[in-house]
Design a protein around this motif. Structure first.
Motif, mmCIF file in Angstrom:
data_model
loop_
_atom_site.group_PDB
_atom_site.id
_atom_site.type_symbol
_atom_site.label_atom_id
_atom_site.label_comp_id
_atom_site.label_asym_id
_atom_site.label_seq_id
_atom_site.Cartn_x
_atom_site.Cartn_y
_atom_site.Cartn_z
ATOM 1 N N GLU A 1 0.800 -1.222 0.000
ATOM 2 C CA GLU A 1 0.000 0.000 0.000
ATOM 3 C C GLU A 1 0.836 1.278 0.000
ATOM 4 O OE1 GLU A 1 -2.670 -0.298 3.288
ATOM 5 O OE2 GLU A 1 -3.855 -1.904 2.379
ATOM 6 N N THR A 2 2.046 1.208 0.571
ATOM 7 C CA THR A 2 2.821 2.442 0.734
ATOM 8 C C THR A 2 4.236 2.379 0.160
ATOM 9 O OG1 THR A 2 3.807 1.805 2.858
ATOM 10 C CG2 THR A 2 1.600 2.804 2.931
ATOM 11 N N GLU B 1 2.643 1.494 9.003
ATOM 12 C CA GLU B 1 1.551 0.847 9.723
ATOM 13 C C GLU B 1 0.692 0.036 8.761
ATOM 14 O OE1 GLU B 1 -2.133 3.923 10.030
ATOM 15 O OE2 GLU B 1 -0.430 4.421 11.304
ATOM 16 N N SER C 1 -2.693 -0.673 7.468
ATOM 17 C CA SER C 1 -3.945 0.079 7.449
ATOM 18 C C SER C 1 -5.179 -0.799 7.587
ATOM 19 C CB SER C 1 -4.043 0.894 6.157
ATOM 20 O OG SER C 1 -4.114 0.022 5.039
ATOM 21 N N THR D 1 -7.900 -1.503 12.744
ATOM 22 C CA THR D 1 -8.633 -0.329 13.240
ATOM 23 C C THR D 1 -8.230 0.059 14.657
ATOM 24 O OG1 THR D 1 -10.428 -1.678 14.171
ATOM 25 C CG2 THR D 1 -10.657 -0.995 11.866
#
Length: 428
Positions: A325-326, A332, A334, A337
């Motif tokens: 994702e990054t 972190e 994601s 929650t």
């Protein structure tokens, strides 16, 4: 901490007879030629290299579709003869009575079958091959007849999210003692798939924990690529036996790695960052010295909520998902929650001797048959099994561990903990 390679997922080929939407390897659908594939001798050499680190590692031979390699049983036999715990991960479409027996003859201990729906049409649409669902179902019958234990593995996505309970019921009906639920990491061909929301992840994991209770003593349900499942379990029961997996959370680079079809080592199948090729360097050197692997082992480098979380030693977040994702493998996760501090703020650490990966230490005598049965258990679980069995023996004033004592200890543990304990397989 001892960073021992307990489990290795080896993609021995990119060739595949299915075209699944989520394939992390982006396998070559119905390719008729070898693509960057190691030779049989290359495979033998790599097995010898791995044995220098752990001669009893759990070796997962997968693909693509591993059964498309004509030498797959030679490779499996070579590893099994050197005391590796060898399993196949297959889509099941080519498994039949003949090759199921070949697996047994090659020393294979078990097989995982990919099944993504309880409904044939939905599964076949996903794999892009009509009849693949029924073939996978038929494969379980062949494996049962051959006496091979099997695992059903399902990837959770938006379209099958509401089927989890139905697929679990089908898994039990087919005769599996294990159901592994993989939560999608959007990498490879799966980059085009929309992942479920963090809120739905949380809901699914809580549902999974409750679902496990329905199968106590009958089937073990596990969540994969979602280390935060440990936090869900801990919140419900800090003494749960389901917490007794690897310490340190996400096993990528700490207890687990992947080898791709051309010999490149990566931290896990879902993090396509090569750290060294086994045709150019040794497995021992790559595992011990690769900068990326050592960075992943340092949980103090975790960023964002994962770095602040009191569950970082128990969970650490999925490093592959953070990277997908990054492009930052220490970011972190994601999909979680949780807000750090909600559970007290103090870091929660389980004693390593209570988890998988515990060193085998004998304090009592074990007879020959008991030692033989212990070898039929994956190496990562042996230390914990020895500790538990010897505790049971001392409780009952027994000075020698026999096969009967092992069985009695297993039954007692199941009754006390309400957990499924994997049956010990007979060595081949």
């Amino acid at each position: 901490m001892n960073y021992q390679t307990h489990t290795i997922s080896w993609n021995v080929t990119k060739r595949c007879n299915l075209n699944c939407e989520h394939c992390y390897l982006d396998a070559d659908f119905r390719a008729g030629r070898k693509v960057d594939e190691l030779t049989t001798q290359n495979c033998f050499n790599i097995i010898e290299q791995i044995s220098e680190i752990n001669p009893n590692a759990l070796l997962i031979l997968t693909g693509g579709e591993p059964l498309l390699r004509p030498d797959i049983f030679e490779v499996a036999r070579f590893a099994a003869d050197r005391d590796f715990f060898v399993v196949f991960a297959t889509n099941g479409t080519t498994v039949n009575q003949e090759n199921a027996q070949q697996m047994v003859d090659a020393g294979v201990k078990g097989v995982s079958i990919s099944l993504h729906s309880s409904r044939a049409e939905q599964h076949d649409d996903f794999t892009a091959v009509p009849g693949s669902w029924q073939s996978a179902i038929n494969s379980t019958k062949a494996l049962r007849k051959a006496g091979l234990e099997f695992v059903i593995q399902t990837s959770v996505m938006t379209w099958n999210y509401d089927e989890i309970a139905d697929i679990a019921a089908l898994t039990h009906e087919l005769g599996s003692k294990f159901f592994n639920l993989y939560f999608l990491v959007c990498t490879g061909r799966g980059q085009g798939i929309t992942d479920v929301s963090a809120e739905r992840y949380e809901s699914a994991l809580r549902h999974l924990y409750e679902l496990q209770k329905d199968y106590i003593g009958r089937m073990l349900i596990s969540a994969k690529c979602t280390p935060q499942y440990k936090r869900i379990i801990y919140e419900a029961n800090p003494n749960s036996p389901f917490l007794k997996t690897y310490s340190g959370g996400c096993p990528a680079a700490t207890h687990y790695c992947q080898i791709d079809p051309n010999g490149e080592v990566t931290p896990c199948p879902y993090m396509p960052i090569g750290v060294g090729n086994l045709l150019e360097g040794t497995f021992a050197r790559i595992w011990q010295e690769a900068p990326l692997l050592n960075e992943l082992r340092n949980r103090s480098l975790l960023e964002g909520r994962c770095g602040e979380c009191e569950f970082k030693s128990l969970c650490s977040g999925c490093r592959a998902r953070a990277y997908a994702e990054t492009q930052n493998y220490m970011a972190e996760d994601s999909s979680c929650t949780y807000t750090p501090g909600e559970f007290g703020g103090k870091e929660i650490i389980l004693a390593e001797e209570e988890t998988f990966g515990t060193e085998v230490k004998y304090e009592l005598a074990w007879d020959e048959e008991a030692q033989r049965r212990l070898l039929a258990i994956p190496s990562f679980a042996r230390g914990m099994v020895v500790k538990g069995v010897e505790h049971f023996a001392r409780e009952n004033q027994l000075s020698v561990v026999t096969a009967d004592v092992m069985q009695q200890a297993r039954e007692t543990f199941t009754a006390r903990q309400g957990a499924t304990v994997p049956k010990m397989q007979e060595p081949q």
